[in-house]
Design a protein around this motif. Structure first.
Motif, PDB file in Angstrom:
ATOM      1  N   ASN A  48      51.133  38.528  33.217  1.00 40.63           N
ATOM      2  CA  ASN A  48      51.328  37.220  33.849  1.00 40.63           C
ATOM      3  C   ASN A  48      52.821  36.904  34.011  1.00 40.63           C
ATOM      4  N   SER A  58      54.176  38.994  36.796  1.00 46.00           N
ATOM      5  CA  SER A  58      53.709  38.428  38.070  1.00 46.00           C
ATOM      6  C   SER A  58      54.542  37.215  38.482  1.00 46.00           C
ATOM      7  N   HIS A 112      32.047  33.768  39.808  1.00 47.72           N
ATOM      8  CA  HIS A 112      31.943  35.231  39.732  1.00 47.72           C
ATOM      9  C   HIS A 112      30.661  35.579  38.980  1.00 47.72           C
ATOM     10  N   GLU A 142      41.793  38.787  39.742  1.00 46.85           N
ATOM     11  CA  GLU A 142      41.836  38.721  41.213  1.00 46.85           C
ATOM     12  C   GLU A 142      42.997  37.864  41.692  1.00 46.85           C
ATOM     13  N   ASP A 143      43.187  36.722  41.065  1.00 48.90           N
ATOM     14  CA  ASP A 143      44.262  35.811  41.466  1.00 48.90           C
ATOM     15  C   ASP A 143      45.635  36.453  41.278  1.00 48.90           C
ATOM     16  N   THR A 144      45.837  37.134  40.150  1.00 49.95           N
ATOM     17  CA  THR A 144      47.127  37.781  39.877  1.00 49.95           C
ATOM     18  C   THR A 144      47.417  38.872  40.894  1.00 49.95           C
ATOM     19  N   TYR A 149      38.311  36.247  37.363  1.00 51.81           N
ATOM     20  CA  TYR A 149      38.980  35.458  38.406  1.00 51.81           C
ATOM     21  C   TYR A 149      40.493  35.457  38.217  1.00 51.81           C
ATOM     22  N   ARG A 150      40.966  35.561  36.972  1.00 51.18           N
ATOM     23  CA  ARG A 150      42.402  35.623  36.720  1.00 51.18           C
ATOM     24  C   ARG A 150      42.981  36.938  37.226  1.00 51.18           C
ATOM     25  N   SER A 170      56.913  36.755  41.798  1.00 48.00           N
ATOM     26  CA  SER A 170      56.767  35.616  42.716  1.00 48.00           C
ATOM     27  C   SER A 170      58.083  34.882  42.939  1.00 48.00           C
ATOM     28  N   MET A 216      46.311  39.197  43.993  1.00 52.96           N
ATOM     29  CA  MET A 216      46.584  38.624  45.320  1.00 52.96           C
ATOM     30  C   MET A 216      47.947  37.935  45.359  1.00 52.96           C
ATOM     31  N   ARG A 217      48.349  37.324  44.252  1.00 53.60           N
ATOM     32  CA  ARG A 217      49.669  36.690  44.193  1.00 53.60           C
ATOM     33  C   ARG A 217      50.790  37.725  44.253  1.00 53.60           C
TER      34      ARG A 217
END
Length: 251
Positions: A86, A89, A222, A33-35, A30-31, A93, A37-38
C-alpha cells in the motif's frame, strides 16, 4: 511501438506482482483490485480491468496489451507486507517512484520473509491462549494448562503444515493435540475447568482474518471471493471442531 509495448508489459507485471503479494498475505479481494488499478492509472493506463479470486488474478488493459493470469497457491497472513505494498502504491501515485524502482522494490518485498521467528509465534499463541481462559471467566489455575496446550497446538499446526500442504489435516491434528493435553492436565489435577482450557487453547487456530475478509468481500459485492473465503473458514472451523470432538468422544 515496440518500446511502448514493452513498457506496457512491465506495468502489467508490476500490477500483477503487487496484487500477488497482497493476496498471498491476507488482503481483501476488493483492496487487491483497487490497488492494481490505481498503480496502472498512475503509470498512464486509465482503462485497466482486474478480476481477483482467492486462487488467481486476471489483469488486462484495453488496446494491444496482453491479458495475464497469476495462480495463487499458498496463502498466509502477513499484514506487514500488505501495508508495504500500500505504501509503494501511494508513492507511485504521488510520482515518487519510477517504473523500474517500483518493480525492484516489489520484487525485493516478494522474496523477503518478514514473519516473526517461530519461537516468538508459539510464545504469542501460548500467552494468548492463557489470556483467553481468563477472558472467558476461567480461573488463574487454568492459565498455565491453556498456555502449554495452546503453544503446543500452534507449534503442531506450523510443523505439520510444513510436512503436509493440506491445511485441513494440520488444523485437525493441532486441535486433536490440544484436546489430549487439556484432558491430561485435568486428569492429573493440574487443570480444573476442561471447557475453559480447550476454548482458550484453540483460539489461536480460529480463522478470524478469513471470516472478516469474507464478510468484507461480500459487502463489497465480490460474491465469488466472499463465498470461497467463507467456505475456507468453515473448513478450518470444522477441522478444529472435529479434532476436539473426537478426543472428547474417546474420553
Amino acid at each position: 511501438m515496440k518500446k511502448m509495448l514493452d513498457q506496457t508489459n512491465e506495468i502489467v507485471e508490476i500490477c500483477l506482482l503487487a496484487g500477488k503479494i497482497m493476496l498471498q498475505n491476507g488482503a481483501e479481494t476488493y483492496r487487491v483490485e483497487d490497488t492494481m488499478m490505481r498503480i496502472a492509472a498512475s503509470f498512464g493506463i486509465q482503462a485497466s480491468h482486474s478480476y481477483v479470486t482467492p486462487t488467481g488474478i486476471i489483469f488486462s488493459i484495453d488496446g494491444t496489451g496482453p491479458t495475464k493470469l497469476i495462480r495463487i497457491v499458498e496463502r498466509s497472513t502477513d499484514l506487514q507486507k500488505v501495508t508495504i505494498v500500500n505504501s509503494i502504491s501511494r508513492k507511485i501515485s504521488s510520482g515518487e517512484l519510477s517504473l523500474e524502482e517500483a518493480h525492484r522494490q516489489l520484487k525485493e518485498l516478494d522474496t523477503k520473509n518478514l514473519a516473526y521467528p517461530l519461537w516468538l509465534q508459539v510464545a504469542a499463541a501460548a500467552i494468548a491462549s492463557g489470556c483467553f481462559v481468563i477472558m472467558f471467566q476461567g480461573g488463574w489455575g487454568d492459565f498455565l494448562p491453556a498456555f502449554i496446550s495452546g503453544g503446543l497446538g500452534f507449534y503442531c499446526l506450523v510443523y505439520v503444515h510444513r510436512l503436509v500442504k493440506i491445511k485441513f489435516f494440520a488444523e485437525f491434528l493441532a486441535s486433536f493435540i490440544i484436546g489430549i493435553m487439556s484432558i491430561l492436565f485435568v486428569m492429573i489435577g493440574f487443570g480444573h475447568e476442561l471447557d475453559k482450557i480447550v476454548i482458550g487453547s484453540v483460539m489461536p487456530l480460529v480463522p478470524g482474518l478469513l471470516i472478516t475478509n469474507a464478510v468484507r468481500d461480500l459487502m463489497a459485492g465480490h460474491l465469488v471471493a466472499g463465498l470461497s473465503k467463507g467456505a475456507e473458514a468453515f473448513l478450518t472451523a470444522f477441522a478444529i471442531g472435529s479434532g476436539i470432538a473426537i478426543i472428547f468422544a474417546i474420553y
